[in-house]
Design a protein around this motif. Structure first.
Motif, short mmCIF file in Angstrom:
data_model
loop_
_atom_site.label_atom_id
_atom_site.label_comp_id
_atom_site.label_asym_id
_atom_site.label_seq_id
_atom_site.Cartn_x
_atom_site.Cartn_y
_atom_site.Cartn_z
N GLU A 5 -35.05 -43.52 42.93
CA GLU A 5 -35.03 -44.69 43.82
C GLU A 5 -36.45 -45.12 44.19
N ASP A 6 -37.33 -44.15 44.45
CA ASP A 6 -38.73 -44.46 44.74
C ASP A 6 -39.41 -45.13 43.54
N VAL A 7 -39.13 -44.61 42.37
CA VAL A 7 -39.71 -45.19 41.15
C VAL A 7 -39.21 -46.62 40.98
N ALA A 8 -37.92 -46.83 41.18
CA ALA A 8 -37.36 -48.18 41.05
C ALA A 8 -38.01 -49.14 42.03
N GLN A 9 -38.18 -48.71 43.27
CA GLN A 9 -38.82 -49.56 44.26
C GLN A 9 -40.27 -49.86 43.87
N MET A 11 -41.44 -49.97 40.83
CA MET A 11 -41.39 -50.90 39.71
C MET A 11 -41.12 -52.33 40.19
N ARG A 12 -40.23 -52.47 41.16
CA ARG A 12 -39.96 -53.80 41.73
C ARG A 12 -41.24 -54.37 42.36
N THR A 13 -41.90 -53.57 43.17
CA THR A 13 -43.11 -54.01 43.88
C THR A 13 -44.20 -54.43 42.90
N GLU A 14 -44.34 -53.72 41.80
CA GLU A 14 -45.41 -53.98 40.83
C GLU A 14 -44.96 -54.88 39.68
N SER A 15 -43.74 -55.40 39.75
CA SER A 15 -43.19 -56.28 38.70
C SER A 15 -43.23 -55.63 37.33
N LEU A 16 -42.79 -54.38 37.27
CA LEU A 16 -42.75 -53.65 36.01
C LEU A 16 -41.38 -53.76 35.37
N LEU A 17 -41.37 -54.03 34.09
CA LEU A 17 -40.15 -54.09 33.29
C LEU A 17 -40.29 -53.04 32.19
N LEU A 18 -39.33 -52.14 32.10
CA LEU A 18 -39.42 -50.97 31.23
C LEU A 18 -38.67 -51.12 29.92
N VAL A 19 -39.28 -50.57 28.87
CA VAL A 19 -38.62 -50.29 27.61
C VAL A 19 -38.81 -48.80 27.35
N ASP A 35 -28.79 -45.96 36.55
CA ASP A 35 -27.96 -45.50 37.66
C ASP A 35 -28.34 -46.18 38.98
N ILE A 36 -29.51 -46.80 39.02
CA ILE A 36 -30.02 -47.46 40.23
C ILE A 36 -29.48 -48.88 40.30
N SER A 37 -29.03 -49.28 41.47
CA SER A 37 -28.57 -50.65 41.68
C SER A 37 -29.71 -51.62 41.38
N GLY A 38 -29.40 -52.67 40.65
CA GLY A 38 -30.42 -53.65 40.30
C GLY A 38 -31.25 -53.27 39.10
N ALA A 39 -30.81 -52.28 38.34
CA ALA A 39 -31.58 -51.81 37.19
C ALA A 39 -31.78 -52.89 36.13
N GLY A 40 -30.93 -53.88 36.10
CA GLY A 40 -31.07 -54.95 35.12
C GLY A 40 -32.38 -55.71 35.25
N LYS A 41 -32.99 -55.66 36.42
CA LYS A 41 -34.29 -56.32 36.61
C LYS A 41 -35.45 -55.38 36.32
#
Length: 163
Positions: A5-9, A11-19, A35-41
């Protein structure tokens, strides 16, 4: 330890999109983030490339690199990450290759090689690349799960080294 969850937050803050480019984890890195809500972004796509042929075909890992360094190597992980960035719209790639059991006499079970690539300067700039090798213990499932968690948890760590 950083939670997913911390990693996801982060990534959101830094506008990171993962492959992801996954061998040993077989999609578990992407699935863990999913598994994280909003993972599509946060997640563009995932390449599962178990065989050497798939690594070459899907991610442009060179035969020379495979022969010179072995499948379980940071060099192969780095080429996997580079290829994944090239095949997606993501700006960060995580790659993993390794062994979970005693399939190679020269490489201890649980050895995992990772690479993180960040494309922050547009397509003209070469991605910034980081890699490392870790060894995890446990059975096959435990090693794969620990590897996936570790791969994601290191994103903020390496991102902070871009400056």
């Amino acid at each position: 330890m950083t939670t997913i969850e911390d990693v996801a937050q982060f990534m959101r803050t830094e506008s990171l999109l993962l492959v992801t480019a996954e061998s040993c984890t077989a999609g578990l890195i992407a699935a863990t983030l999913a598994d994280i809500s909003g993972a599509g972004k946060l997640l563009d796509c995932a390449f599962v490339v178990y065989s050497p042929e798939a690594k070459k075909r899907c991610l442009s890992v060179s035969q020379e690199t495979l022969e010179r360094y072995n499948l379980t190597s940071e060099e192969v992980a780095r080429e996997m990450a580079q290829g994944a960035l090239g095949g997606s719209r993501a700006n960060v790639a995580v790659a993993n290759t390794g062994v979970t059991d005693d399939t190679d006499d020269a490489i201890p079970a649980g050895t995992q090689c990772f690479a993180w690539a960040f494309e922050m300067g547009g397509s003209a700039a070469a991605p910034r690349m980081f890699s490392e090798t870790r060894r995890f213990s446990g059975d096959r499932t435990a090693i794969r799960e620990a590897s996936a968690q570790y791969a994601l948890a290191r994103i903020p760590y390496y991102f902070s080294r871009l400056a």
